[in-house]
Structure formats: C-alpha cells, structure tokens
Design an enzyme around this catalytic site. Structure first.
Site, PDB file in Angstrom:
ATOM      1  N   ARG A  32       0.929  -1.179  -0.090  1.00  0.00           N
ATOM      2  CA  ARG A  32      -0.012   0.016   0.015  1.00  0.00           C
ATOM      3  C   ARG A  32       0.866   1.154  -0.196  1.00  0.00           C
ATOM      4  O   ARG A  32       1.746   1.276   0.948  1.00  0.00           O
ATOM      5  CB  ARG A  32      -0.790  -0.053   1.115  1.00  0.00           C
ATOM      6  CG  ARG A  32      -1.482   1.287   1.447  1.00  0.00           C
ATOM      7  CD  ARG A  32      -2.474   1.235   2.612  1.00  0.00           C
ATOM      8  NE  ARG A  32      -3.000   2.270   3.178  1.00  0.00           N
ATOM      9  CZ  ARG A  32      -2.828   3.042   4.167  1.00  0.00           C
ATOM     10  NH1 ARG A  32      -1.877   2.800   4.920  1.00  0.00           N
ATOM     11  NH2 ARG A  32      -3.429   4.475   4.564  1.00  0.00           N
ATOM     12  N   ARG A  73      -9.560  18.184   9.529  1.00  0.00           N
ATOM     13  CA  ARG A  73      -8.756  18.631  10.435  1.00  0.00           C
ATOM     14  C   ARG A  73      -8.568  19.801  11.070  1.00  0.00           C
ATOM     15  O   ARG A  73      -9.144  20.926  10.418  1.00  0.00           O
ATOM     16  CB  ARG A  73      -7.112  18.543   9.892  1.00  0.00           C
ATOM     17  CG  ARG A  73      -6.983  17.018   9.547  1.00  0.00           C
ATOM     18  CD  ARG A  73      -5.485  16.993   8.874  1.00  0.00           C
ATOM     19  NE  ARG A  73      -5.088  15.530   8.118  1.00  0.00           N
ATOM     20  CZ  ARG A  73      -4.774  14.662   8.879  1.00  0.00           C
ATOM     21  NH1 ARG A  73      -4.409  14.751   9.994  1.00  0.00           N
ATOM     22  NH2 ARG A  73      -4.455  13.801   8.333  1.00  0.00           N
ATOM     23  N   LYS A 219     -13.248   2.662   0.593  1.00  0.00           N
ATOM     24  CA  LYS A 219     -12.983   2.700   2.049  1.00  0.00           C
ATOM     25  C   LYS A 219     -14.168   2.769   2.964  1.00  0.00           C
ATOM     26  O   LYS A 219     -14.684   4.015   2.746  1.00  0.00           O
ATOM     27  CB  LYS A 219     -11.784   3.602   2.411  1.00  0.00           C
ATOM     28  CG  LYS A 219     -10.722   3.200   1.782  1.00  0.00           C
ATOM     29  CD  LYS A 219      -9.380   4.116   1.874  1.00  0.00           C
ATOM     30  CE  LYS A 219      -8.984   4.367   3.128  1.00  0.00           C
ATOM     31  NZ  LYS A 219      -7.787   5.133   3.352  1.00  0.00           N
ATOM     32  N   THR A 277      -6.804  -1.396   9.697  1.00  0.00           N
ATOM     33  CA  THR A 277      -6.451  -0.495  10.837  1.00  0.00           C
ATOM     34  C   THR A 277      -6.423  -1.268  12.173  1.00  0.00           C
ATOM     35  O   THR A 277      -7.091  -1.964  12.640  1.00  0.00           O
ATOM     36  CB  THR A 277      -7.869   0.525  11.049  1.00  0.00           C
ATOM     37  OG1 THR A 277      -8.022   0.988   9.964  1.00  0.00           O
ATOM     38  CG2 THR A 277      -7.331   1.514  12.059  1.00  0.00           C
TER      39      THR A 277
END
Length: 487
Positions: A32, A73, A219, A277
């Site tokens: 990845r 963020r 995802k 994850t």
C-alpha cells in the site's frame, strides 16, 4: 499455502533494500502506498523498487495506492499543543489565523463545519481521544464544551459522531494523485471517505481518463456510507473496512457486528474485502503481537476477509518483516478451521454469466471431490475472482500471460498468479501444459485430480466456458492427436 492475503504499507521503515527483501520473503502479497504522506517521486520510486525486488524473488506483488481524501482537521496551535480539561469552552473557528491556536480556540481547515453541525452534536478529535459537545454555532465559530479532555496537538482529525459532514470524497489533491497512480501503473486505487456510489463512479471515470485500469477500492469509514452500503459495494471492485474513522463515527462497540456484516455482504456481492486498521498495532514497537491482536486477525480470516492490512506496523515500525511473518502464522492457523474451508454461498443463486457459472460449478465440484488444485486459464482474472468467493482449502492458480491480471489477483483470497503463455489452440495440449506447470511448482503430483477451466476461444476476455477434470499423469503426448471437442 496461505489463502488470506497480506497488505503492507510502504514507508521509511521499508526503504532499506534489505528490509524490502525480508518483507517479500515473509510473504507480503500487496503493498500500500499512502498518498497522505510523501511526494509523487517517493511513491513512484517505492513502487518500482518493490516490483523489481519481487521479480528477483520470483514473486508477483500488487500495488494499492490510497488517496488521502477530505481528512477534516483542525489547524495549528501557537505552542504546538494544548491541554483541554473537562468543562472548558473550546471554539472551532474557520476564520482565524491557521497558526494562532490557543487553549480557548483553534482554526479549522474544513471551512464548511459551521453549516454541517448544530447544538447537541458530538464532535470527536484525534480519533475520539478528545470529545466536544456543540453548544452553539455563531457565524464562523462552532462553540463547544469539552466533555472528554486531554492533550491536543496540531492538525488532528475531526469527526462528527453519527456522520453527516458534507466534505466531498475527492479533493483537488486526490485528482492529482490519481494521475500519479496511473503513471506508476497501480493495480488498485483506494477512495477515502466515499458516501455514495456516485463518489466511486467519479473516481473510476478519473482513473480511466488518466489511462489506468486500476480496480477501485471503496474505503468504508463514514457512518453515512453504511446507509448506502449495497449500492456503494456494487459500484466498487473492492471494499476496505477502515476501522479507525468508522469506529470513531459509529462507536467502537458497534464495529464488530458491522465488520462481520460488511464481509458477508461483500462476498455475497462478489466483491473483494480488506480488513484494516490497528490489526497488529503493538508490533510497531514489539516483536510479538498481543493476544487480542491474534484473535482480531484470526476472526477476520474466519469471517472470510480476502486480505488483512498493516499500516504503521510496516511503514514506520521497528519490525516490518516480523509483523508480516506473525500475521502469516495467524492466518494459516485460522484457515485450518472447518468454517474457513467450506461454504454453501450462492448455492441457490441463478448466475448472470457463463464464466460465473463455470467458476461456481468448479468450486462445488472441488469441494465435493478429492481435487488438489484448480488451474484457471484466464485473461481478466474474473473467473478466479468468482471462485475465490467460495470458501475452500483448494488452491486456485490464475494462469495468465497478462502481468496486470497477475498483479490484480494477488488480492483475491486463495488465488495465486502464474505466468502462462497459451501458445497452442489445441485443448489437450493446453491441459497438459497447465498440469505440467503445476507439477513444476510442486502443487500437484501423479495421481492427483485437477480441475482446469478455460474458454473455447483462447485470448478472449470473459470467454471461460469449459471445465475439465483431469488426473495428473494420465495426459500423455500420445493422447494429443486432435482437438478435444468435448472439453
């Protein structure tokens, strides 16, 4: 042979050629490349290095490029970090200087936040380590009360509990990164934070416009995505259960049943599924996993995931090769269990394609006969994808001349790529060449039963229309006199 595939994220820890060799030897199937960090030049260099080293080891390793997406963020603090305490008032202000954050307020990179939230919403910062309750929204300010305090530093991510932030899935950066992924001939492209099938379709259009045929990975990391899950899966080639942001939005206790449901649904819909994850998070610093991590990986395998993914464990961790070896061990042991080797999946389903029917018939036969291997002569790899949806302990070999197909099947559970040139059109000769290839690899021996699938017209995509059962050692040169019309 391990059937579940291992994805490892490349990073500074894997840049050493010796480390790269060790992770390939340890059994990595797909690497990845995370576009959230680094430059296009660094990514291209890493992709080229891993492919070169894989060739040197006689291996095929796929490349998955992961787009950053609209990571929402906060901005920067004057001192780099602050300590928030329960009961404090803390303001998220989209109009303030991005480098002027204090204990009382901080800027927001996501300017639409005031339109997306209202009084009573719960906002989670830094993967839920800091929790805010929205008291009011006034102009560019989202005024919050700290519910769970803690240290908060620059550029931490923000989620709204339950989802609902409207940021588009594809940013300007993502669009440029898609072009870079096409240039490096990525086999898979992962789209971060999609909410609907339209997000995936737009990504596929951009991929094709860039001249790439990379398969699209959706995802699943937004709560909103779960409301549209079947159309989202249908529009993609692969789903990734990205448990970090998803767990923050839906709550950690809800993750296990959601993960099981997503794996089951993806397999039912003939899509590949990756579980990701924090699977071996402790091995960033430790040379052995925790027992909880062992159970986590094993349960994903037993549930039927195609692949398990490592992130920081290999990108920045101390033991990249050891974590892959540990994951390999756990997968192999889990795959010995009966539930991982048998399936009645789709037994009552009508098929839409001839090659799909051949694939399902092959797996049914293999699971009810003492078959040692399946040799699928394939152009696109679709026959082996359908085969891999059925749980089985029988290895499926994708025999193909196309390097792109060999790289793509590295992600399919129980499928192994084999370079194979279909020179002759004589079906008996092809059967013998396919079996001889398996013999050379030590996959079968004299007396073993092998299933061969192929098409009447070799070299035609989606043309698989024949299944043949042969016994190793009973195909002789003397038998190859004419075309096998009953193939």
């Amino acid at each position: 042979m391990r059937r579940t595939k291992i994805i490892a994220t490349l990073g500074p820890a894997t840049d050493d050629p010796k480390v790269l060799d060790r992770i390939i030897e340890a059994g990595v199937d797909v690497v990845r490349i995370n576009f959230s960090h680094g430059t296009h030049e660094e990514h291209m260099e890493r992709a080229e290095k891993v492919r070169n080293r894989a060739r040197a080891h006689g291996r095929q390793v796929g490349v998955l490029c992961d787009l950053q997406g609209p990571k929402i963020r906060i901005e920067h603090f004057k001192q780099g970090k602050v300590l928030l305490e329960e009961g404090d008032t803390f303001i998220l202000d989209t109009s303030m200087d991005p480098h002027a954050g204090t204990k009382e307020r901080v800027g927001m990179a996501y300017k639409e936040l005031p339109e997306d939230v209202k009084r009573g919403d719960t906002l989670l910062l830094d993967d839920g380590r800091v929790v805010l309750w929205v008291d009011s929204v006034e102009g560019t300010e989202v005024i919050c009360r700290v519910v769970v305090g803690g240290e908060l530093s620059d550029r931490k991510g923000l989620n709204r509990q339950g989802g609902g932030l409207s940021a588009p899935a594809l940013t300007h950066k993502d669009r440029e990164d898609i072009k870079a992924a096409a240039e490096m001939q990525a086999d898979y492209l992962a789209v971060s934070f999609p909410r609907t099938a339209e997000d995936i379709e737009e990504a596929r259009r951009l991929v094709h416009e860039a001249g790439s045929h990379a398969a699209i990975v959706a995802k699943i990391e937004r709560a909103d995505a779960l409301d549209n899950i079947e159309p989202l899966i249908e529009s993609s080639d692969v789903i990734m259960i990205a448990r970090g942001d998803l767990g923050v939005e839906i709550g950690d206790a809800a993750l296990p049943p959601v993960q099981k449901h997503l794996i089951r649904t993806a397999r039912k819909m003939n899509r590949v599924v990756i579980t990701a994850t924090q699977m071996m998070e402790s091995m960033i610093h430790s040379h052995i996993p925790t027992r909880a991590e062992v159970f986590d990986v094993a349960n994903a395998v037993l549930d039927g995931t195609d692949a398990v993914m490592l992130s920081a464990e290999t990108a920045t961790g101390k033991y990249p090769d050891k974590v892959i070896a540990a994951m390999d061990r756990i997968c192999r042991e889990a795959e010995k269990q009966h539930v991982a080797m048998r399936s009645d999946h789709r037994i009552d389903t009508r098929f839409k394609h001839v090659d799909e029917a051949i694939a399902m018939a092959s797996m049914y036969t293999a699971n009810h006969l003492d078959v040692k291997a399946i040799a699928a002569l394939t152009e696109s790899g679709s026959t082996t994808l359908w085969m891999s949806r059925i749980s089985s302990g029988i290895p499926i070999y994708a025999l193909t001349r196309h390097v792109e197909t060999r790289r793509k099947v590295t992600l399919y559970r129980g499928v192994y790529p084999v370079s194979f040139e279909m020179i002759t059109k004589n079906h008996n000769e092809l059967n013998k060449e396919a079996v001889d290839e398996l013999l050379r690899r030590g996959a079968v021996r004299d007396g073993d039963l092998v299933i061969i699938t192929k098409g009447d017209l070799t070299g035609v995509m989606g043309g698989t229309n024949a299944m043949k059962i042969v016994r190793v050692g009973e195909l002789h040169e003397d038998d190859i006199q004419a075309e096998d019309l009953v193939d």
